[in-house]
Design an enzyme around this catalytic site. Structure first.
Site, PDB file in Angstrom:
ATOM      1  N   GLU A 123       0.822  -1.217   0.000  1.00 13.03           N
ATOM      2  CA  GLU A 123       0.000   0.000   0.000  1.00 13.03           C
ATOM      3  C   GLU A 123       0.851   1.261   0.000  1.00 13.03           C
ATOM      4  O   GLU A 123       0.412   2.302  -0.486  1.00 13.03           O
ATOM      5  CB  GLU A 123      -0.982   0.018   1.182  1.00 13.03           C
ATOM      6  CG  GLU A 123      -0.399   0.260   2.549  1.00 13.03           C
ATOM      7  CD  GLU A 123       0.114  -0.989   3.226  1.00 13.03           C
ATOM      8  OE1 GLU A 123       0.417  -0.927   4.440  1.00 13.03           O
ATOM      9  OE2 GLU A 123       0.216  -2.048   2.544  1.00 13.03           O
ATOM     10  N   HIS A 144      -1.173 -10.513   6.367  1.00 10.02           N
ATOM     11  CA  HIS A 144      -2.508 -10.365   6.946  1.00 10.02           C
ATOM     12  C   HIS A 144      -3.301 -11.664   6.894  1.00 10.02           C
ATOM     13  O   HIS A 144      -3.070 -12.554   7.717  1.00 10.02           O
ATOM     14  CB  HIS A 144      -3.241  -9.205   6.268  1.00 10.02           C
ATOM     15  CG  HIS A 144      -2.638  -7.880   6.573  1.00 10.02           C
ATOM     16  ND1 HIS A 144      -1.879  -7.177   5.667  1.00 10.02           N
ATOM     17  CD2 HIS A 144      -2.631  -7.139   7.713  1.00 10.02           C
ATOM     18  CE1 HIS A 144      -1.444  -6.054   6.216  1.00 10.02           C
ATOM     19  NE2 HIS A 144      -1.886  -6.006   7.467  1.00 10.02           N
ATOM     20  N   ASP A 153      -4.689  -2.527   7.731  1.00  9.48           N
ATOM     21  CA  ASP A 153      -3.750  -1.424   7.893  1.00  9.48           C
ATOM     22  C   ASP A 153      -3.697  -0.472   6.708  1.00  9.48           C
ATOM     23  O   ASP A 153      -2.753   0.297   6.582  1.00  9.48           O
ATOM     24  CB  ASP A 153      -2.350  -1.964   8.185  1.00  9.48           C
ATOM     25  CG  ASP A 153      -1.772  -2.734   6.998  1.00  9.48           C
ATOM     26  OD1 ASP A 153      -2.507  -2.996   6.033  1.00  9.48           O
ATOM     27  OD2 ASP A 153      -0.574  -3.068   7.046  1.00  9.48           O
ATOM     28  N   GLU A 243      -8.036  -5.249  12.924  1.00 11.45           N
ATOM     29  CA  GLU A 243      -6.817  -6.046  12.759  1.00 11.45           C
ATOM     30  C   GLU A 243      -6.230  -6.384  14.121  1.00 11.45           C
ATOM     31  O   GLU A 243      -5.774  -7.507  14.356  1.00 11.45           O
ATOM     32  CB  GLU A 243      -5.790  -5.305  11.910  1.00 11.45           C
ATOM     33  CG  GLU A 243      -4.515  -6.099  11.696  1.00 11.45           C
ATOM     34  CD  GLU A 243      -3.513  -5.413  10.781  1.00 11.45           C
ATOM     35  OE1 GLU A 243      -2.292  -5.636  10.976  1.00 11.45           O
ATOM     36  OE2 GLU A 243      -3.927  -4.667   9.867  1.00 11.45           O
TER      37      GLU A 243
END
Length: 268
Positions: A123, A144, A153, A243
């Site tokens: 990202e 993840h 995130d 998360e």
């Protein structure tokens, strides 16, 4: 405000910062000169680094890239300690929000030059205006869902913004390597170049962008990043909260599995 080089260019273990006479700043992620394995220290460093980069008006173009033929390859989970501890996760949560906001707040054109594996924090690259990737580059999310936690995130926010929600969900739920060619088909990668040429092509684009007036360059970046910035502000705090809950549950389940089983007829 212009920040003096000695204030931050040599301040980070996980980032190499170099800037040429024209103001093109190259940010290289690394671990001891090789591909970056993300650590808790790197997680803290990137927050400060991108804040300072965004504040330094001597930076005219920013290029994000890796070292050793990769972008980011993995995570040193042990360095983050007990992520089920609310105090530990509070710092991770804050830093996770701040780093994406700080990258989004870079107010000059940003180019990502991706070689090899972009398997952690892709990202960051997707917050660039343009991604140039080597033919052998791959995108993946090994940190993840594949590891047992929610992709909260900002990776879903960035991928769904660039590629569409359906593609992002499939990519994150079944985290297999995505080639540069497919990422280009999805509209995530702008150019695919021969391996080893991504950084040099990014530098060529930087020279091209520098031909525009400075205010035009800055305001174009501000204009282009605004919709994604709004999503980051709206979604990221919540995403990191869920998360964190999933990370705590994962730690709890792993601890339960590691407990010795009492012999039959005896209580623990």
């Amino acid at each position: 405000m212009q920040t003096h080089l000695e204030n931050y260019f040599t301040a980070y273990r996980s980032l190499k910062l170099t800037r040429d006479a024209e103001g093109v700043l190259v940010v290289q992620f690394h671990s001891d000169g090789g591909p970056l394995t993300f650590t808790a220290q790197a997680h803290s460093e990137v927050v400060d680094a991108f804040y300072r980069i965004s504040q330094d008006r001597a930076n005219k173009i920013v290029i994000l890239t890796g070292m050793g033929g990769d972008f980011m390859i993995g995570v040193d989970w042990q360095s983050f300690k007990d992520v089920s501890d609310p105090g530990v996760w509070s710092q991770i949560h804050d830093e996770g929000v701040q780093v994406l906001e700080n990258i989004a707040n870079i107010r000059v054109p940003v180019i990502a030059a991706i070689e090899g594996r972009a398997h952690i924090h892709s990202e960051y690259a997707l917050l660039a205006n343009v991604i140039v990737a080597g033919e052998g580059a791959t995108f993946q999310d090994v940190g993840h869902f594949a590891a047992g936690v929610v992709p909260g995130d900002g990776i879903f926010t960035a991928w769904s913004y660039r590629a569409g929600a359906g593609r992002a969900e499939a990519f994150l739920l079944n985290p297999q390597p995505l080639t540069a060619a497919i990422a280009q088909q999805w509209g995530v990668v702008a150019e695919v170049v021969p391996d080893g040429k991504a950084l040099s092509r990014a530098q060529e684009l930087a020279r091209l962008y520098l031909k525009a007036p400075e205010v035009t360059r800055r305001d174009t970046r501000i204009h282009f990043i605004q919709p994604l910035k709004e999503r980051i502000v709206r979604e990221l705090g919540y995403g990191l909260s869920v998360e964190g809950a999933s990370a705590a549950d994962l730690v709890k389940s792993m601890q339960a599995k590691s407990k010795p089983v009492a012999p039959q007829g005896m209580s623990a």
